[in-house]
Motif scaffolding. Sequence first.
Motif, short mmCIF file in Angstrom:
data_model
loop_
_atom_site.label_atom_id
_atom_site.label_comp_id
_atom_site.label_asym_id
_atom_site.label_seq_id
_atom_site.Cartn_x
_atom_site.Cartn_y
_atom_site.Cartn_z
N TYR A 89 0.84 -1.20 0.00
CA TYR A 89 0.00 0.00 0.00
C TYR A 89 0.87 1.25 0.00
CZ TYR A 89 -3.88 -3.07 1.30
OH TYR A 89 -4.82 -4.06 1.31
N SER A 90 0.43 2.24 -0.73
CA SER A 90 1.13 3.53 -0.74
C SER A 90 0.90 4.25 0.58
CB SER A 90 0.60 4.41 -1.87
OG SER A 90 0.95 3.88 -3.11
N LEU A 91 1.90 4.98 1.02
CA LEU A 91 1.76 5.79 2.23
C LEU A 91 1.06 7.10 1.88
CD1 LEU A 91 5.27 4.79 3.26
CD2 LEU A 91 3.40 4.75 4.94
N ALA A 92 0.09 7.48 2.71
CA ALA A 92 -0.67 8.70 2.45
C ALA A 92 -0.13 9.87 3.27
CB ALA A 92 -2.14 8.47 2.80
N SER A 93 0.51 9.56 4.37
CA SER A 93 0.93 10.63 5.29
C SER A 93 2.24 11.27 4.86
CB SER A 93 1.09 10.04 6.70
OG SER A 93 1.73 8.78 6.66
N ALA A 94 2.45 12.48 5.35
CA ALA A 94 3.71 13.17 5.11
C ALA A 94 4.77 12.54 6.02
CB ALA A 94 3.56 14.66 5.40
N PRO A 95 6.03 12.61 5.60
CA PRO A 95 7.09 11.99 6.42
C PRO A 95 7.22 12.62 7.80
CG PRO A 95 7.96 12.80 4.31
CD PRO A 95 6.52 13.17 4.35
N GLY A 112 -5.54 6.24 -6.56
CA GLY A 112 -4.21 6.60 -7.07
C GLY A 112 -3.74 7.94 -6.54
N VAL A 113 -4.64 8.67 -5.92
CA VAL A 113 -4.25 9.97 -5.38
C VAL A 113 -3.50 9.81 -4.04
CG1 VAL A 113 -6.33 10.44 -4.02
CG2 VAL A 113 -5.12 12.33 -5.14
N VAL A 114 -3.52 8.61 -3.48
CA VAL A 114 -2.95 8.42 -2.13
C VAL A 114 -1.47 8.81 -2.03
CG1 VAL A 114 -2.47 6.74 -0.30
CG2 VAL A 114 -4.70 6.75 -1.44
N PRO A 115 -0.57 8.24 -2.85
CA PRO A 115 0.85 8.65 -2.71
C PRO A 115 1.06 10.10 -3.11
CG PRO A 115 0.56 7.25 -4.64
CD PRO A 115 -0.74 7.21 -3.89
N LEU A 116 0.19 10.61 -3.99
CA LEU A 116 0.30 12.01 -4.41
C LEU A 116 -0.07 12.93 -3.25
CD1 LEU A 116 -1.36 11.64 -7.94
CD2 LEU A 116 1.04 11.28 -7.29
N MET A 117 -1.04 12.48 -2.42
CA MET A 117 -1.44 13.29 -1.27
C MET A 117 -0.30 13.37 -0.26
SD MET A 117 -3.88 15.15 -0.58
CE MET A 117 -4.25 16.24 0.78
N SER A 118 0.49 12.31 -0.16
CA SER A 118 1.66 12.36 0.72
C SER A 118 2.58 13.49 0.26
CB SER A 118 2.39 11.01 0.68
OG SER A 118 3.58 11.07 1.43
N MET A 119 2.70 13.67 -1.06
CA MET A 119 3.54 14.72 -1.62
C MET A 119 2.94 16.10 -1.32
SD MET A 119 4.38 12.89 -5.28
CE MET A 119 4.92 11.17 -5.32
N VAL A 120 1.62 16.23 -1.54
CA VAL A 120 0.95 17.52 -1.28
C VAL A 120 1.09 17.89 0.20
CG1 VAL A 120 -1.30 18.70 -1.25
CG2 VAL A 120 -0.68 17.23 -3.19
N ARG A 121 0.89 16.92 1.07
CA ARG A 121 0.99 17.19 2.51
C ARG A 121 2.41 17.57 2.91
NH1 ARG A 121 -2.84 12.02 4.09
NH2 ARG A 121 -4.78 13.19 4.27
N HIS A 122 3.37 16.90 2.29
CA HIS A 122 4.79 17.22 2.54
C HIS A 122 5.08 18.65 2.11
CE1 HIS A 122 9.06 16.59 2.92
NE2 HIS A 122 9.29 16.73 1.63
N HIS A 123 4.58 19.00 0.94
CA HIS A 123 4.77 20.35 0.38
C HIS A 123 4.24 21.40 1.35
CE1 HIS A 123 4.02 23.67 -2.56
NE2 HIS A 123 5.11 23.19 -3.13
N ARG A 124 3.06 21.12 1.91
CA ARG A 124 2.44 22.07 2.85
C ARG A 124 3.15 22.08 4.19
NH1 ARG A 124 -3.79 20.50 1.74
NH2 ARG A 124 -3.88 21.35 -0.38
#
Lengths: 256, 201
Positions: A82-88, A146-158
């Motif tokens: 599973y892709s991670l959804a959370s920011a690191p 498919g937006v799940v790993p992308l949301m990790s990126m958006v959250r990281h960005h924020r």
Amino acid sequence: MTEISSPPAFTPPTRFAIPGRIAVTHQGASVWQTATLTEIRRETPRAATFRFAVPAWVGHVPGQHLQLRLTAEDGYTAQRHYSLASAPDDSGHIELTLDHVEGGEVSGWFHSEARPGDRVEVRGPVSGFFAWPGDRPALLIGAGSGVVPLMSMVRHHRARGLDVPLRLLVSARSPQELIYAREYGPETTAVFTRSAPAGMPVGRMTAAHLEPLLAEQPPGGWEAYVCGSNAFAEHATRLLVAAGQPVDRIRVERFG
Amino acid sequence: MNVTRGFTGRPRVHRPGLPPGQYDAGDDWPVLSAEVTPDLAPADWTFRVDGLVEEDRTWTWEQAHALPGSVYEGDIHCVTSWSKFGVRFGGVSVDAFLDAVRPLPSATHAVAYSHTGYTTNLPLADLTGGKAWIAFTYDGRPLAPEHGGPARLLVPHLYFWKSAKWIAGLRLLDHDEPGFWEQNGYHARGNPWEEQRYSGD
């Protein structure tokens, strides 16, 4: 007979590996650890987010995934990626967002049985090719979960307050099925394939959706990340290539 | 053993031939690749074998098809835990290509690489003795581009990431050299029966 000394390290005709700039760790890849479910948040009628405490999580780069294992009393196990959804930066915690797959033995357990306090096993993060550390302009294109790993990126960005350009193009069947709908900001364009709010067109993603994003290309160009079903990934990557995005700057994560 | 409360799993049907940790994908054939499916016509496809060989050689589509045909009927196993039973691939045994280039005694390993630049490493012993193919057809039809068509490597006794799609060549080496997924933390060999998924398994 030709005399050949030991050949040098092999270099493929095009570079296809983790870019040197992305530092990923594989130290968690071979060690199973216990993840304790702490919270369940419904996202859509079919998808929910599962938040886990994983105290020894080694950290991840947005876009990476993990392996998850459930064990039955007789020792039978089921494993899924599973892709991670959370920011690191979500220290000691990770989040996964899972669709309820018809007849799915693992997603079925999560959606019908799981409750806070339950423990599962995870290992990872694994893979780094789809990772985005936040250093280059990123054009994210996803459909469904498919937006799940992308949301990790958006959250990281924020979370980091990054100013590198980031755009998200997300496709869902309807507004009700748009995962993370409340969290999107001006970086996001939604496309609805079956039903849309009044005044919005209904239909699949087209070249016209990509056009303005590729027109406002940042210096150095976009790094494109595409995630979704195989059919969507094929469609979206064809649109990108046709619009001039270099093939070696498109990363794809498919839900087979 | 860490039992998951309330998890029973699928009904246990003993399926001989299913490696540990795998499930039967049935009619599904998931597609997993991190790259854009290339637009590669058979006329543009070539296959090269070089490195520690007596004579390098590159085959065109027609030259490769002139070699004796060979069929694989059996099962395949993906590291993401699906297995697919009773598949049928048609192609040419890797032995036929190696016989033509005559590997040097010092050759112990190979790097397989694709027309997209994907790489994966294999001990030479996993490519010889009727265990590996260059596959052109699936179920009697041309291999679909998303499954590696027009031609892919097929090494069915190892996890399927070893079976490089859009195969472009094999380079024979005297040492093991990790490929794309192996550099990404996956196991160097990938034997499904020993669950060699990640480095350290």
